[in-house]
Design an enzyme around this catalytic site. Structure first.
Site, PDB file in Angstrom:
ATOM      1  N   TYR A 194     -26.706  -7.357  22.203  1.00  0.00           N
ATOM      2  CA  TYR A 194     -25.892  -6.442  21.372  1.00  0.00           C
ATOM      3  C   TYR A 194     -26.240  -6.733  19.904  1.00  0.00           C
ATOM      4  O   TYR A 194     -25.364  -6.944  19.071  1.00  0.00           O
ATOM      5  CB  TYR A 194     -24.396  -6.639  21.628  1.00  0.00           C
TER       6      TYR A 194
ATOM      7  N   GLN B 118     -20.774  -5.103  10.393  1.00  0.00           N
ATOM      8  CA  GLN B 118     -19.457  -5.747  10.332  1.00  0.00           C
ATOM      9  C   GLN B 118     -18.618  -5.108   9.229  1.00  0.00           C
ATOM     10  O   GLN B 118     -19.103  -4.297   8.461  1.00  0.00           O
ATOM     11  CB  GLN B 118     -19.636  -7.249  10.095  1.00  0.00           C
TER      12      GLN B 118
ATOM     13  N   CYS C 173       0.825  -1.215   0.000  1.00  0.00           N
ATOM     14  CA  CYS C 173       0.000   0.000   0.000  1.00  0.00           C
ATOM     15  C   CYS C 173       0.857   1.263   0.000  1.00  0.00           C
ATOM     16  O   CYS C 173       1.734   1.430   0.851  1.00  0.00           O
ATOM     17  CB  CYS C 173      -0.905  -0.012   1.227  1.00  0.00           C
TER      18      CYS C 173
ATOM     19  N   ASP D 116     -22.763 -10.343  21.241  1.00  0.00           N
ATOM     20  CA  ASP D 116     -21.713  -9.794  20.370  1.00  0.00           C
ATOM     21  C   ASP D 116     -21.358  -8.386  20.860  1.00  0.00           C
ATOM     22  O   ASP D 116     -21.674  -7.390  20.217  1.00  0.00           O
ATOM     23  CB  ASP D 116     -22.263  -9.763  18.934  1.00  0.00           C
TER      24      ASP D 116
ATOM     25  N   CYS E  87     -14.454  -9.304  19.768  1.00  0.00           N
ATOM     26  CA  CYS E  87     -13.504  -8.661  18.851  1.00  0.00           C
ATOM     27  C   CYS E  87     -12.251  -8.208  19.593  1.00  0.00           C
ATOM     28  O   CYS E  87     -11.480  -7.413  19.056  1.00  0.00           O
ATOM     29  CB  CYS E  87     -14.165  -7.514  18.101  1.00  0.00           C
TER      30      CYS E  87
HETATM   31  C1  LIG Z   1     -20.024  -5.417  17.814  1.00  0.00           C
HETATM   32  S1  LIG Z   1     -21.577  -4.652  17.529  1.00  0.00           S
HETATM   33  C2  LIG Z   1     -22.537  -6.067  17.068  1.00  0.00           C
HETATM   34  C3  LIG Z   1     -23.844  -5.793  16.375  1.00  0.00           C
HETATM   35  C4  LIG Z   1     -24.508  -6.992  15.697  1.00  0.00           C
HETATM   36  N1  LIG Z   1     -24.502  -8.177  16.524  1.00  0.00           N
HETATM   37  C5  LIG Z   1     -23.885  -7.264  14.351  1.00  0.00           C
HETATM   38  O1  LIG Z   1     -23.169  -8.265  14.233  1.00  0.00           O
HETATM   39  O2  LIG Z   1     -24.093  -6.488  13.420  1.00  0.00           O
HETATM   40  C6  LIG Z   1     -22.071  -4.254  19.158  1.00  0.00           C
HETATM   41  C7  LIG Z   1     -23.431  -3.614  19.282  1.00  0.00           C
HETATM   42  O3  LIG Z   1     -23.721  -3.453  20.666  1.00  0.00           O
HETATM   43  C8  LIG Z   1     -24.311  -2.189  20.898  1.00  0.00           C
HETATM   44  N2  LIG Z   1     -23.971  -1.908  22.299  1.00  0.00           N
HETATM   45  C9  LIG Z   1     -22.783  -1.469  22.803  1.00  0.00           C
HETATM   46  N3  LIG Z   1     -22.831  -1.460  24.144  1.00  0.00           N
HETATM   47  C10 LIG Z   1     -24.049  -1.914  24.511  1.00  0.00           C
HETATM   48  C11 LIG Z   1     -24.677  -2.178  25.752  1.00  0.00           C
HETATM   49  N4  LIG Z   1     -24.042  -1.964  26.898  1.00  0.00           N
HETATM   50  N5  LIG Z   1     -25.921  -2.667  25.748  1.00  0.00           N
HETATM   51  C12 LIG Z   1     -26.587  -2.900  24.577  1.00  0.00           C
HETATM   52  N6  LIG Z   1     -26.035  -2.679  23.365  1.00  0.00           N
HETATM   53  C13 LIG Z   1     -24.786  -2.204  23.324  1.00  0.00           C
HETATM   54  C14 LIG Z   1     -23.725  -1.284  19.843  1.00  0.00           C
HETATM   55  O4  LIG Z   1     -24.615  -0.200  19.570  1.00  0.00           O
HETATM   56  C15 LIG Z   1     -23.567  -2.236  18.662  1.00  0.00           C
HETATM   57  O5  LIG Z   1     -24.701  -2.223  17.843  1.00  0.00           O
END
Ligand SMILES: C[S@@+](CC[C@H](N)C(=O)[O-])C[C@H]1O[C@@H](n2cnc3c(N)ncnc32)[C@H](O)[C@@H]1O
Length: 427
Positions: A285, A254, A93, A347, A374
């Site tokens: 989540y 993602q 890159c 997640d 992650c």
């Molecule tokens: C890693 S993403 C995963 C989203 C989904 N599972 C996906 O694969 O597209 C984490 C998600 O958790 C939400 N989030 C973060 N902290 C949270 C909490 N304490 N309680 C509920 N949701 C939360 C974020 O807004 C986000 O949408």
């Protein structure tokens, strides 16, 4: 906290392994010091102080300059590679050569990147969760290039999308990013957003739709192609595992549809039988409903609850799950009133579940939990927290959803083996 190194000490070190965060780990000193520190180095006690070496690979003999130190470790800058690893390749890159810090593992061949990530997860589970024999395996990678369909950029004074220099506030303007999907790259090349500080850009590889959301929102003199949906309400449609998903600009998605497909397939592979027999699935989540909309077999009479903290993502999830009669609860997981479940998929963001959300997971009484992590260290902490509630780690599958970077994703199955402590029942 590291203090800057006053003298320019150079060392020649053998790299043992890479650690969570992507740096090589070595111990000082192995050979006499080289370079302008001059003279032989002080002999360290056996297994001397740890030195972190960004850009170094296991087995390599490297020359480094110390740049900072804490009580029991030092940070360094890679000065030269004396004996390179067979996995070392030349980063292709052009922006990386100008200092872009977006990709820190372009110097590693693609197959080895996943192998290193598996080792990082094993080590985190060994050290942090005290699970030396955890069954960890490689599960697959997305395409090594062109995979990102969502990215966030900083904007310089001229409004050109840029990425940060490695661990710095300095900006490197981009003229093409090799991990971005070509449609994303194309859109980024057309954007000029003077006056804004940052912009999120998303494209759908399936439909060609495009969205951008810049902050602050009320700035003038912008150059944005007419078809692009802009602002907080902008959205694109992603297609994953045969399902169409609306994804608004503020909602998480993602790294691209390939990553979403691989994650869904991996959760199915580790919990397939239980998903087939489930009557109630809880998706913690849940974002825009990726897992809730794809995991249950067609025609399954099972019910689904999605718990998600972001109002934008909840609005998307309600659209995406409208034909499933799912319950979308806008709440933090920690404050949600747990309900009984056959399978929980969780997640969380980088910090992981933490003790409070681990207790919420356990309070569902789910015999099987799929934890999507992650961050390898938060996975290990969560494994330890879930064990307190009777959950045993059955398998952990490591995925490379972020090739050319050290970022790790893992899907880990936990099985409830005994009644949670203090309750006397699994509910
Ligand atoms: C890693 S993403 C995963 C989203 C989904 N599972 C996906 O694969 O597209 C984490 C998600 O958790 C939400 N989030 C973060 N902290 C949270 C909490 N304490 N309680 C509920 N949701 C939360 C974020 O807004 C986000 O949408």
């Amino acid at each position: 906290v590291t203090r800057p190194h006053r003298t320019r000490t150079r060392l020649r070190l053998r790299v043992e392994r890479v650690v969570a965060g992507g740096d090589g780990l070595a111990r000082e000193p192995l050979d006499p010091a080289v370079g302008d520190a001059g003279g032989p180095a002080r002999r360290a006690p056996s297994g001397g102080r740890v030195v972190f070496v960004p850009g170094a690979l296991p087995g390599e003999l490297v020359d480094v300059e110390l740049v900072g130190a804490a009580r029991d470790f030092a940070r360094s800058r890679l000065v030269g590679v004396v004996e390179p690893s067979p996995a070392r390749v030349t980063p292709p890159c052009e922006a990386l050569h100008r200092g872009c810090g977006g990709c820190d593992w372009q110097h590693v061949d693609a197959r080895t990147q996943l192998e290193l990530k598996v080792e990082v997860v094993r080590e985190a589970l060994r050290r942090t969760a005290r699970l030396p024999d955890a069954p960890v395996r490689a599960g697959g990678s997305v395409a090594p290039w062109d995979y990102r369909t969502s990215m966030r950029f900083a904007l310089g004074a001229d409004g050109v999308p840029s990425l940060h220099r490695h661990r710095s506030d300095d900006l490197v303007p981009l003229a093409g990013c090799p991990i971005a999907h070509p449609s994303l790259d194309d859109l980024v090349g057309q954007l000029r957003l003077p006056g804004a500080d940052e912009v999120s850009v998303r494209v759908s590889a399936a439909t060609g739709e495009r969205s951008t959301w810049w902050r602050p929102e009320h700035v003038a003199g912008l150059v944005v192609p007419g078809d692009v949906r802009t602002g907080r309400g902008g959205w694109v449609t992603e297609h994953v595992a045969g399902v169409a998903l609306r994804v608004s600009s503020p909602s998480f998605f993602q790294s691209g549809p390939g990553a979403a497909e691989l994650l869904v397939a991996t959760v199915r592979s580790v919990c397939g039988d239980e998903l087939a027999g489930a009557t109630h699935l809880v998706d913690l989540y849940g974002g825009v409903g990726l897992f809730a909309s794809t995991l249950l077999p067609a025609g399954s009479g099972a019910t689904v609850t999605v718990v998600e903290g972001s109002p934008d993502a909840c609005a998307d999830a309600r659209v995406n799950l409208a034909d499933r009669g799912a319950d979308v609860v806008e709440s933090s997981v920690e404050r949600w009133a747990p309900e009984r479940a056959d399978v929980v998929v969780a997640d969380p963001a980088r910090q992981g579940l933490g003790r409070d959300a681990a207790a919420v997971v356990a309070a569902t009484g789910a015999p099987v939990v799929a934890l999507v992590s992650c961050d390898p260290v938060s996975l290990a902490r969560d494994a330890a927290a879930l064990r307190e509630h009777g959950y045993v780690l059955s398998t952990s599958v490591v995925l490379d959803l972020f090739p050319q970077t050290h970022h790790v994703e893992a899907v880990t199955r936990f099985d409830l083996e005994r009644a949670p402590r203090g309750t006397g029942t699994t509910g």
